[in-house]
Scaffold this motif. Structure first.
Motif, PDB file in Angstrom:
ATOM      1  N   VAL A  77     -80.217  52.294 -56.886  1.00 40.44           N
ATOM      2  CA  VAL A  77     -79.412  52.614 -58.063  1.00 40.44           C
ATOM      3  C   VAL A  77     -78.057  51.913 -57.928  1.00 40.44           C
ATOM      4  CG1 VAL A  77     -78.450  54.732 -57.072  1.00 40.44           C
ATOM      5  CG2 VAL A  77     -78.676  54.538 -59.520  1.00 40.44           C
ATOM      6  N   SER A  78     -77.423  51.634 -59.049  1.00 41.64           N
ATOM      7  CA  SER A  78     -76.107  50.996 -59.034  1.00 41.64           C
ATOM      8  C   SER A  78     -75.042  52.008 -58.640  1.00 41.64           C
ATOM      9  CB  SER A  78     -75.773  50.430 -60.411  1.00 41.64           C
ATOM     10  OG  SER A  78     -76.653  49.400 -60.736  1.00 41.64           O
ATOM     11  N   CYS A  79     -74.158  51.604 -57.761  1.00 41.93           N
ATOM     12  CA  CYS A  79     -73.044  52.454 -57.333  1.00 41.93           C
ATOM     13  C   CYS A  79     -72.099  52.657 -58.518  1.00 41.93           C
ATOM     14  CB  CYS A  79     -72.308  51.786 -56.173  1.00 41.93           C
ATOM     15  SG  CYS A  79     -70.772  52.611 -55.704  1.00 41.93           S
ATOM     16  N   PRO A  80     -71.682  53.900 -58.774  1.00 41.77           N
ATOM     17  CA  PRO A  80     -70.764  54.142 -59.892  1.00 41.77           C
ATOM     18  C   PRO A  80     -69.364  53.565 -59.652  1.00 41.77           C
ATOM     19  CG  PRO A  80     -71.139  56.169 -58.664  1.00 41.77           C
ATOM     20  CD  PRO A  80     -72.066  55.133 -58.105  1.00 41.77           C
ATOM     21  N   GLY A  81     -69.023  53.287 -58.389  1.00 43.44           N
ATOM     22  CA  GLY A  81     -67.695  52.767 -58.076  1.00 43.44           C
ATOM     23  C   GLY A  81     -67.574  51.260 -58.206  1.00 43.44           C
ATOM     24  N   CYS A  82     -68.566  50.528 -57.660  1.00 44.62           N
ATOM     25  CA  CYS A  82     -68.454  49.069 -57.639  1.00 44.62           C
ATOM     26  C   CYS A  82     -69.612  48.350 -58.315  1.00 44.62           C
ATOM     27  CB  CYS A  82     -68.324  48.580 -56.201  1.00 44.62           C
ATOM     28  SG  CYS A  82     -69.818  48.828 -55.187  1.00 44.62           S
ATOM     29  N   GLY A  83     -70.696  49.067 -58.630  1.00 43.44           N
ATOM     30  CA  GLY A  83     -71.829  48.450 -59.301  1.00 43.44           C
ATOM     31  C   GLY A  83     -72.857  47.810 -58.387  1.00 43.44           C
ATOM     32  N   GLU A  84     -72.591  47.789 -57.084  1.00 46.24           N
ATOM     33  CA  GLU A  84     -73.548  47.222 -56.126  1.00 46.24           C
ATOM     34  C   GLU A  84     -74.797  48.091 -56.057  1.00 46.24           C
ATOM     35  OE1 GLU A  84     -73.380  44.452 -54.024  1.00 46.24           O
ATOM     36  OE2 GLU A  84     -71.605  43.879 -55.163  1.00 46.24           O
ATOM     37  N   THR A  85     -75.919  47.494 -55.701  1.00 48.31           N
ATOM     38  CA  THR A  85     -77.167  48.231 -55.547  1.00 48.31           C
ATOM     39  C   THR A  85     -77.115  49.049 -54.268  1.00 48.31           C
ATOM     40  OG1 THR A  85     -78.360  46.504 -56.699  1.00 48.31           O
ATOM     41  CG2 THR A  85     -79.665  47.989 -55.374  1.00 48.31           C
ATOM     42  N   ALA A  86     -77.486  50.321 -54.361  1.00 55.79           N
ATOM     43  CA  ALA A  86     -77.439  51.223 -53.208  1.00 55.79           C
ATOM     44  C   ALA A  86     -78.806  51.868 -52.998  1.00 55.79           C
ATOM     45  CB  ALA A  86     -76.388  52.299 -53.438  1.00 55.79           C
ATOM     46  N   PRO A  87     -79.272  51.923 -51.739  1.00 55.51           N
ATOM     47  CA  PRO A  87     -80.556  52.567 -51.443  1.00 55.51           C
ATOM     48  C   PRO A  87     -80.403  54.076 -51.328  1.00 55.51           C
ATOM     49  CG  PRO A  87     -79.626  51.684 -49.435  1.00 55.51           C
ATOM     50  CD  PRO A  87     -78.698  51.292 -50.554  1.00 55.51           C
ATOM     51  N   ARG A  88     -81.510  54.768 -51.483  1.00 56.08           N
ATOM     52  CA  ARG A  88     -81.531  56.231 -51.332  1.00 56.08           C
ATOM     53  C   ARG A  88     -81.407  56.591 -49.863  1.00 56.08           C
ATOM     54  NH1 ARG A  88     -86.596  59.959 -51.714  1.00 56.08           N
ATOM     55  NH2 ARG A  88     -85.609  61.940 -51.344  1.00 56.08           N
ATOM     56  N   VAL A  89     -80.691  57.657 -49.578  1.00 59.06           N
ATOM     57  CA  VAL A  89     -80.557  58.187 -48.232  1.00 59.06           C
ATOM     58  C   VAL A  89     -81.671  59.210 -48.033  1.00 59.06           C
ATOM     59  CG1 VAL A  89     -79.092  59.499 -46.662  1.00 59.06           C
ATOM     60  CG2 VAL A  89     -78.068  57.868 -48.236  1.00 59.06           C
ATOM     61  N   THR A  90     -82.487  59.019 -47.010  1.00 59.83           N
ATOM     62  CA  THR A  90     -83.552  59.986 -46.722  1.00 59.83           C
ATOM     63  C   THR A  90     -83.299  60.615 -45.367  1.00 59.83           C
ATOM     64  OG1 THR A  90     -84.940  58.225 -45.835  1.00 59.83           O
ATOM     65  CG2 THR A  90     -85.299  58.836 -48.117  1.00 59.83           C
ATOM     66  N   ILE A  91     -83.454  61.917 -45.312  1.00 58.94           N
ATOM     67  CA  ILE A  91     -83.221  62.672 -44.085  1.00 58.94           C
ATOM     68  C   ILE A  91     -84.467  63.487 -43.803  1.00 58.94           C
ATOM     69  CG2 ILE A  91     -81.820  64.459 -42.982  1.00 58.94           C
ATOM     70  CD1 ILE A  91     -79.567  63.628 -44.929  1.00 58.94           C
TER      71      ILE A  91
END
Length: 71
Positions: free
Chosen positions: A27-41
């Motif tokens: 998903v696109s980061c709301p702050g900078c627009g870069e693509t960010a992966p999901r964090v899985t725990i």
């Protein structure tokens, strides 16, 4: 809709409301627009007797360990 955690390499962690079918899509980061992966725990198993357990894959690829509280 569920809320999932994502992590931008530039801005850090953020949450996004997504459909289950889209949860693993970047998903696109709301702050900078870069693509960010999901964090899985990984979550600890509940009700494990310490013995051998049978694991099955349920709907949407979720894993269920024999004796889990949701089944």
């Amino acid at each position: 809709m569920p809320v999932y955690d994502y992590e931008c390499a530039r801005c850090g962690a953020f949450e996004a409301v997504r459909r289950i079918a889209e949860r693993d899509d970047p998903v696109s980061c709301p702050g900078c627009g870069e693509t960010a992966p999901r964090v899985t725990i990984g979550a600890p198993s509940v009700g494990s007797s310490g013995g051998e357990s049978k694991e099955s894959v349920g709907g949407y690829g979720m894993r269920h360990v024999g004796g889990c509280s949701c089944c």
